[in-house]
Design a protein around this motif. Structure first.
Motif, PDB file in Angstrom:
ATOM      1  N   LEU A 132       0.824  -1.204   0.000  1.00  0.00           N
ATOM      2  CA  LEU A 132       0.000   0.000   0.000  1.00  0.00           C
ATOM      3  C   LEU A 132       0.859   1.255   0.000  1.00  0.00           C
ATOM      4  CD1 LEU A 132      -2.962  -0.808   2.409  1.00  0.00           C
ATOM      5  CD2 LEU A 132      -3.021  -0.482  -0.054  1.00  0.00           C
ATOM      6  N   THR A 133       1.932   1.251   0.805  1.00  0.00           N
ATOM      7  CA  THR A 133       2.830   2.405   0.870  1.00  0.00           C
ATOM      8  C   THR A 133       4.253   1.896   1.014  1.00  0.00           C
ATOM      9  OG1 THR A 133       2.595   2.568   3.268  1.00  0.00           O
ATOM     10  CG2 THR A 133       1.093   3.900   1.932  1.00  0.00           C
ATOM     11  N   GLU A 134       5.206   2.760   0.760  1.00  0.00           N
ATOM     12  CA  GLU A 134       6.606   2.413   0.934  1.00  0.00           C
ATOM     13  C   GLU A 134       7.019   2.490   2.406  1.00  0.00           C
ATOM     14  OE1 GLU A 134       8.566   1.159  -1.227  1.00  0.00           O
ATOM     15  OE2 GLU A 134       7.119   1.314  -2.868  1.00  0.00           O
ATOM     16  N   ARG A 135       6.231   3.209   3.186  1.00  0.00           N
ATOM     17  CA  ARG A 135       6.593   3.382   4.590  1.00  0.00           C
ATOM     18  C   ARG A 135       6.287   2.115   5.380  1.00  0.00           C
ATOM     19  NH1 ARG A 135       2.478   4.232   8.148  1.00  0.00           N
ATOM     20  NH2 ARG A 135       0.395   4.496   7.262  1.00  0.00           N
ATOM     21  N   ARG A 136       6.966   1.983   6.509  1.00  0.00           N
ATOM     22  CA  ARG A 136       6.706   0.881   7.421  1.00  0.00           C
ATOM     23  C   ARG A 136       6.207   1.462   8.741  1.00  0.00           C
ATOM     24  NH1 ARG A 136      11.597  -0.471   4.850  1.00  0.00           N
ATOM     25  NH2 ARG A 136      11.384  -2.282   3.478  1.00  0.00           N
ATOM     26  N   ASP A 137       5.142   0.877   9.252  1.00  0.00           N
ATOM     27  CA  ASP A 137       4.471   1.424  10.434  1.00  0.00           C
ATOM     28  C   ASP A 137       4.651   0.464  11.609  1.00  0.00           C
ATOM     29  OD1 ASP A 137       2.955   2.822  12.180  1.00  0.00           O
ATOM     30  OD2 ASP A 137       1.191   2.959  10.885  1.00  0.00           O
ATOM     31  N   ARG A 138       5.017   1.026  12.765  1.00  0.00           N
ATOM     32  CA  ARG A 138       5.132   0.194  13.963  1.00  0.00           C
ATOM     33  C   ARG A 138       3.769  -0.150  14.531  1.00  0.00           C
ATOM     34  NH1 ARG A 138      10.392   2.234  17.505  1.00  0.00           N
ATOM     35  NH2 ARG A 138      11.945   1.884  15.836  1.00  0.00           N
ATOM     36  N   ASN A 139       2.761   0.553  14.096  1.00  0.00           N
ATOM     37  CA  ASN A 139       1.408   0.245  14.536  1.00  0.00           C
ATOM     38  C   ASN A 139       0.872  -0.904  13.684  1.00  0.00           C
ATOM     39  OD1 ASN A 139      -1.165   0.202  15.492  1.00  0.00           O
ATOM     40  ND2 ASN A 139      -1.651   2.313  14.972  1.00  0.00           N
ATOM     41  N   ASN A 140       0.291  -1.891  14.342  1.00  0.00           N
ATOM     42  CA  ASN A 140      -0.209  -3.053  13.616  1.00  0.00           C
ATOM     43  C   ASN A 140      -1.624  -2.857  13.094  1.00  0.00           C
ATOM     44  OD1 ASN A 140      -1.453  -3.110  16.119  1.00  0.00           O
ATOM     45  ND2 ASN A 140      -1.520  -5.342  16.212  1.00  0.00           N
ATOM     46  N   GLU A 141      -2.074  -1.596  12.988  1.00  0.00           N
ATOM     47  CA  GLU A 141      -3.422  -1.308  12.508  1.00  0.00           C
ATOM     48  C   GLU A 141      -3.351  -0.454  11.239  1.00  0.00           C
ATOM     49  OE1 GLU A 141      -5.476   0.554  15.693  1.00  0.00           O
ATOM     50  OE2 GLU A 141      -5.919  -1.336  16.725  1.00  0.00           O
ATOM     51  N   LEU A 142      -4.288  -0.710  10.360  1.00  0.00           N
ATOM     52  CA  LEU A 142      -4.435   0.072   9.135  1.00  0.00           C
ATOM     53  C   LEU A 142      -5.810   0.714   9.162  1.00  0.00           C
ATOM     54  CD1 LEU A 142      -3.441   0.930   6.286  1.00  0.00           C
ATOM     55  CD2 LEU A 142      -4.535  -1.155   5.420  1.00  0.00           C
ATOM     56  N   LEU A 143      -5.851   2.048   9.088  1.00  0.00           N
ATOM     57  CA  LEU A 143      -7.119   2.773   9.160  1.00  0.00           C
ATOM     58  C   LEU A 143      -7.488   3.295   7.776  1.00  0.00           C
ATOM     59  CD1 LEU A 143      -9.413   3.943  10.856  1.00  0.00           C
ATOM     60  CD2 LEU A 143      -7.987   5.978  11.226  1.00  0.00           C
ATOM     61  N   LEU A 144      -8.667   2.910   7.321  1.00  0.00           N
ATOM     62  CA  LEU A 144      -9.208   3.387   6.050  1.00  0.00           C
ATOM     63  C   LEU A 144     -10.350   4.340   6.382  1.00  0.00           C
ATOM     64  CD1 LEU A 144      -9.337   0.019   4.061  1.00  0.00           C
ATOM     65  CD2 LEU A 144      -7.517   1.727   4.057  1.00  0.00           C
ATOM     66  N   GLN A 145     -10.113   5.620   6.173  1.00  0.00           N
ATOM     67  CA  GLN A 145     -11.122   6.615   6.488  1.00  0.00           C
ATOM     68  C   GLN A 145     -12.000   6.890   5.276  1.00  0.00           C
ATOM     69  OE1 GLN A 145      -8.911   9.978   7.942  1.00  0.00           O
ATOM     70  NE2 GLN A 145      -8.809   9.171  10.035  1.00  0.00           N
ATOM     71  N   SER A 146     -13.299   7.009   5.523  1.00  0.00           N
ATOM     72  CA  SER A 146     -14.273   7.288   4.472  1.00  0.00           C
ATOM     73  C   SER A 146     -14.050   6.358   3.274  1.00  0.00           C
ATOM     74  CB  SER A 146     -14.170   8.762   4.024  1.00  0.00           C
ATOM     75  OG  SER A 146     -15.220   9.081   3.151  1.00  0.00           O
ATOM     76  N   VAL A 147     -14.330   5.098   3.511  1.00  0.00           N
ATOM     77  CA  VAL A 147     -14.063   4.058   2.516  1.00  0.00           C
ATOM     78  C   VAL A 147     -14.815   4.336   1.218  1.00  0.00           C
ATOM     79  CG1 VAL A 147     -14.367   1.610   2.008  1.00  0.00           C
ATOM     80  CG2 VAL A 147     -13.568   2.323   4.244  1.00  0.00           C
ATOM     81  N   ARG A 148     -14.112   4.134   0.104  1.00  0.00           N
ATOM     82  CA  ARG A 148     -14.712   4.231  -1.221  1.00  0.00           C
ATOM     83  C   ARG A 148     -14.791   2.844  -1.843  1.00  0.00           C
ATOM     84  NH1 ARG A 148     -10.637   7.944  -4.211  1.00  0.00           N
ATOM     85  NH2 ARG A 148      -9.296   6.359  -3.255  1.00  0.00           N
ATOM     86  N   ARG A 149     -15.555   2.749  -2.916  1.00  0.00           N
ATOM     87  CA  ARG A 149     -15.682   1.447  -3.582  1.00  0.00           C
ATOM     88  C   ARG A 149     -14.346   0.980  -4.147  1.00  0.00           C
ATOM     89  NH1 ARG A 149     -20.048   3.507  -7.727  1.00  0.00           N
ATOM     90  NH2 ARG A 149     -20.502   4.746  -5.866  1.00  0.00           N
ATOM     91  N   GLU A 150     -13.431   1.934  -4.446  1.00  0.00           N
ATOM     92  CA  GLU A 150     -12.119   1.565  -4.964  1.00  0.00           C
ATOM     93  C   GLU A 150     -11.248   0.896  -3.905  1.00  0.00           C
ATOM     94  OE1 GLU A 150     -13.469   4.515  -5.226  1.00  0.00           O
ATOM     95  OE2 GLU A 150     -13.841   4.813  -7.380  1.00  0.00           O
ATOM     96  N   ASP A 151     -11.633   1.006  -2.634  1.00  0.00           N
ATOM     97  CA  ASP A 151     -10.852   0.402  -1.558  1.00  0.00           C
ATOM     98  C   ASP A 151     -11.120  -1.088  -1.415  1.00  0.00           C
ATOM     99  OD1 ASP A 151      -9.578   2.800  -0.812  1.00  0.00           O
ATOM    100  OD2 ASP A 151     -11.307   3.405   0.397  1.00  0.00           O
ATOM    101  N   ALA A 152     -12.067  -1.609  -2.135  1.00  0.00           N
ATOM    102  CA  ALA A 152     -12.360  -3.039  -2.050  1.00  0.00           C
ATOM    103  C   ALA A 152     -11.170  -3.840  -2.571  1.00  0.00           C
ATOM    104  CB  ALA A 152     -13.616  -3.372  -2.850  1.00  0.00           C
ATOM    105  N   GLY A 153     -10.936  -5.011  -1.974  1.00  0.00           N
ATOM    106  CA  GLY A 153      -9.830  -5.854  -2.421  1.00  0.00           C
ATOM    107  C   GLY A 153      -9.421  -6.833  -1.340  1.00  0.00           C
ATOM    108  N   ARG A 154      -8.283  -7.505  -1.576  1.00  0.00           N
ATOM    109  CA  ARG A 154      -7.747  -8.519  -0.667  1.00  0.00           C
ATOM    110  C   ARG A 154      -6.589  -7.899   0.116  1.00  0.00           C
ATOM    111  NH1 ARG A 154      -5.256 -12.126  -3.103  1.00  0.00           N
ATOM    112  NH2 ARG A 154      -5.674 -13.947  -1.792  1.00  0.00           N
ATOM    113  N   TYR A 155      -6.718  -7.839   1.435  1.00  0.00           N
ATOM    114  CA  TYR A 155      -5.728  -7.199   2.297  1.00  0.00           C
ATOM    115  C   TYR A 155      -4.946  -8.260   3.082  1.00  0.00           C
ATOM    116  CZ  TYR A 155      -7.774  -2.596   1.451  1.00  0.00           C
ATOM    117  OH  TYR A 155      -8.216  -1.435   0.859  1.00  0.00           O
TER     118      TYR A 155
END
Length: 353
Positions: A132-155
């Motif tokens: 999803l991004t090049e960055r690495r996050d120490r938080n084990n959570e991914l927040l999707l704000q105001s989800v759009r239909r384009e956000d659908a997929g396999r995570y």
């Protein structure tokens, strides 16, 4: 799994193997090397003397189990199974997500591990196997704000520095109908008794239910994706699911009854009706021009035997020029003079020279 074993002197080892069960009711347990799920992944590294080490590759969560080593000697009483065995615990990464996601919601995905991670562990998130991004996050959570239909997929997620990626979870974004429109199919000229087919298209998740309406009428005149219009009027479709509804622009269906069984059907949106009217006007003008040319052509092809002819007489009156078209019919039993005996033919008879 490192393993060693011993047995009494004078015994000879005949068979060694690993199993996931013990002897029950004197029934020999199955050999894992003969199990289709393990035969390609299990490798026995021991011997028939003292070493009983086993390697299991491509480990999954299903491999979490108690494993037992068993050897059989040449003596009737020479059969032993390692006790308590080896307990294999397989840790894994799992993505936790809500079961239902609606467009506009805020969604939180959590990457969980059954093993203990250090505070320095960083997480990488993937959608459809792409980071999803090049960055690495120490938080084990991914927040999707105001989800759009384009956000659908396999995570899926992974811990930086490890090759293992968690099993993917499917995010299915639901949303109300959008882009509802009516398409017109069929020919513009049909035989009496036929119909114009209207098709309703929309973008929605889950798929929308379709109802058809005629303007100025409260009750539906049809349902389903397609509708057959048999009469004149303005029709539109309405798509709806549990998240909302939307109606299309109305289309005009005009049935003009002509001679015989022919019926001309004009179907268009309100925006395209002006173009159709222009086409009809051009068609009428063109038809009149063709009819006029046809009449002139018939006049030129009159039978000369009828003795009818046309002459053009030009006279000057009050300095104005005008044309006179006269049709002359021959008189019976009268000598037809040569054309040279006349000067100009006018509405007044002249005496030949």
């Amino acid at each position: 799994m490192n393993c060693t074993y011993t047995y009494p002197t004078g015994y000879q080892i005949m068979r060694v193997f690993w199993s996931k069960t013990k002897v029950i009711n004197n029934v020999e347990p199955p050999d894992l090397s003969e199990d289709p799920e393990y035969s390609q992944r299990l490798q026995y590294l021991g011997d028939k003397q003292q070493i009983c080490t086993m390697r299991l590759s491509h480990v999954t969560l299903k491999d979490s189990h108690m494993y037992y080593f068993r050897f059989i000697t040449d003596k009737l009483d020479g059969k032993w199974t390692g006790d308590p065995g080896v307990n294999l615990t397989v840790s894994d990464l799992q993505v936790e997500s809500p079961e239902r996601v609606t467009e506009g919601d805020s969604v939180r995905l959590t990457c969980k591990s059954s093993c203990t991670l250090t505070d320095r562990a960083t997480f990488i998130w993937y959608r459809n196997s792409q980071p999803l991004t090049e960055r690495r996050d120490r938080n084990n959570e991914l927040l999707l704000q105001s989800v759009r239909r384009e956000d659908a997929g396999r995570y899926s997620c992974a811990v930086h520095g490890h090759n293992h990626i968690s099993p993917a979870v499917q995010i299915n974004v639901t949303y109300p109908p959008r882009n509802v429109s009516v398409l017109i199919t069929g020919s513009g000229e049909i035989v009496s008794g036929d119909s114009v087919t209207l098709i309703c298209s929309s973008d929605s998740n889950p798929p929308a239910e379709i109802n058809w309406f005629k303007e100025n009428e409260s009750s539906a005149v049809g349902s389903g994706q397609s509708f057959s219009a048999l009469q004149s009027g303005r029709f539109y479709c309405q798509a709806h699911n549990q998240h909302g509804s939307q109606r299309s622009d109305a289309v005009t269906v005009t049935v003009h009854h002509g001679a015989g069984r022919n019926v001309i059907v004009i179907a268009a949106t309100s925006g395209g009706l002006f173009i159709i009217i222009i086409i009809i006007i051009i068609f009428i003008i063109k038809k009149k021009i063709i009819n006029r040319r046809s009449a002139i052509h018939e006049c030129e092809n009159d039978d000369p035997k009828t003795g009818t002819y046309a002459a053009l007489d030009l006279k000057s009156r009050s300095s104005d020029l005008y044309d006179t078209l006269t049709t002359v019919h021959p008189r019976p039993d009268v000598h037809q003079p040569d054309s040279s005996e006349y000067e100009n033919l006018s509405p007044h008879s002249r005496t030949p020279r």
